[in-house]
Motif scaffolding. Structure first.
Motif, short mmCIF file in Angstrom:
data_model
loop_
_atom_site.label_atom_id
_atom_site.label_comp_id
_atom_site.label_asym_id
_atom_site.label_seq_id
_atom_site.Cartn_x
_atom_site.Cartn_y
_atom_site.Cartn_z
N HIS A 11 28.76 45.48 47.33
CA HIS A 11 29.83 45.89 48.14
C HIS A 11 30.57 46.84 48.58
CE1 HIS A 11 28.95 41.93 45.94
NE2 HIS A 11 28.98 41.30 46.60
N ASP A 14 32.46 48.41 45.46
CA ASP A 14 31.78 48.49 44.45
C ASP A 14 32.14 50.19 44.28
OD1 ASP A 14 31.14 46.42 44.38
OD2 ASP A 14 28.93 46.16 44.54
N HIS A 112 25.77 41.97 41.51
CA HIS A 112 26.06 43.72 41.07
C HIS A 112 24.75 44.18 40.34
CE1 HIS A 112 30.81 43.57 40.76
NE2 HIS A 112 29.61 43.55 42.62
ZN ZN Z 1 30.75 44.02 44.33
#
Ligand code: ZN
Length: 243
Positions: A11, A14, A112
């Motif tokens: 993302h 992140d 993740h």
């Molecule tokens: Zn993320």
């Protein structure tokens, strides 16, 4: 363009939250540093994918990144399979990074952990010359990064090492705040989320201070290496004073 350090995460934001201080530090050393976002974070509750792309570009400028690309994979449906690996291998070979920073190996957000494994596996497979890839019609040479380090994200994981980011922490927080749609804004009419409620950014700051304290500096960022890191000599470590 060859990069020294390439940070890859699922993302946009992140990287900023967990590794921006380290990336800014390497960029300020004069190294070529870049970011690849696997998705546009289109499932994020607040904002729009277009807005997040703009915010990601703003953050990259603040951090002094040489490149930032978005691979357009589907948010929420990251899979560590052949198609995703081959797509990522094209970009590892394109930028030939010495060091790759990747998502956490396991975390609160299931993407993740899946991305952390996908990125590490793609880095290994990218070094196998019999896996053939092309980019813009040209055949690519095999390339394996020397190191893959995983970020610490929402869940705390004991780091393998901590980077002193005291000199770059303030710029990191500027880059984080470039994601205006995602974080706390009392004037926003959008739904409150895990990361937009008050206290989230303070927790990011507090973790950096706690990690810094462990090595005797103001701010730190921790990383996990699946191999034990070695040192050149006994005086190479940053540690707090004993007394
Ligand atoms: Zn993320």
């Amino acid at each position: 363009m060859k990069l020294q350090v390439l940070a890859i995460a699922v993302h946009p934001d992140d990287i900023e939250l967990s590794a921006a201080g380290t990336l800014i530090k390497h960029a300020r050393m004069g190294q070529q540093v870049g970011i690849i976002d696997l998705t546009a974070g289109e499932l994020g509750t607040r904002g729009t994918p277009q807005l997040r792309l703009q915010e990601a570009a703003d953050a990259a400028r603040i951090m002094g990144m040489a490149i930032r690309e978005n691979l357009g994979m589907r948010d929420g449906f990251i899979v560590n399979d052949e198609a995703h690996q081959l797509q990522l291998i094209q970009y590892i070979r394109k930028y030939q990074p010495e060091i790759v920073i990747a998502n956490a190996i396991a975390d609160r957000h299931p993407d993740h952990g899946k991305a952390g494994r996908l990125i590490a596996d793609a880095c290994f497979l990218s070094g196998l010359r019999k896996i053939e890839t092309t980019l813009d019609g040209a055949t690519q040479a095999a390339w394996r990064p020397k190191r893959v380090y995983h970020m610490i994200q929402d869940r705390f994981t004991e780091p393998s090492f901590i980077v002193d980011v005291s000199s770059t922490h303030a710029t990191k927080m500027e880059a984080v705040k470039a994601y205006k749609s995602q974080f706390h804004n009392p004037d926003s009419t959008e739904p409150l989320t895990y990361i937009s409620k008050g206290g989230f950014l303070e927790a990011i700051e507090a973790r950096a201070m706690l990690l810094g304290k462990r090595i005797g500096v103001a701010y730190g960022e921790g990383f996990v290496s699946e191999n034990t890191p070695g040192i050149d000599g006994l005086d190479a470590l940053l540690l707090p004073e004993i007394a």
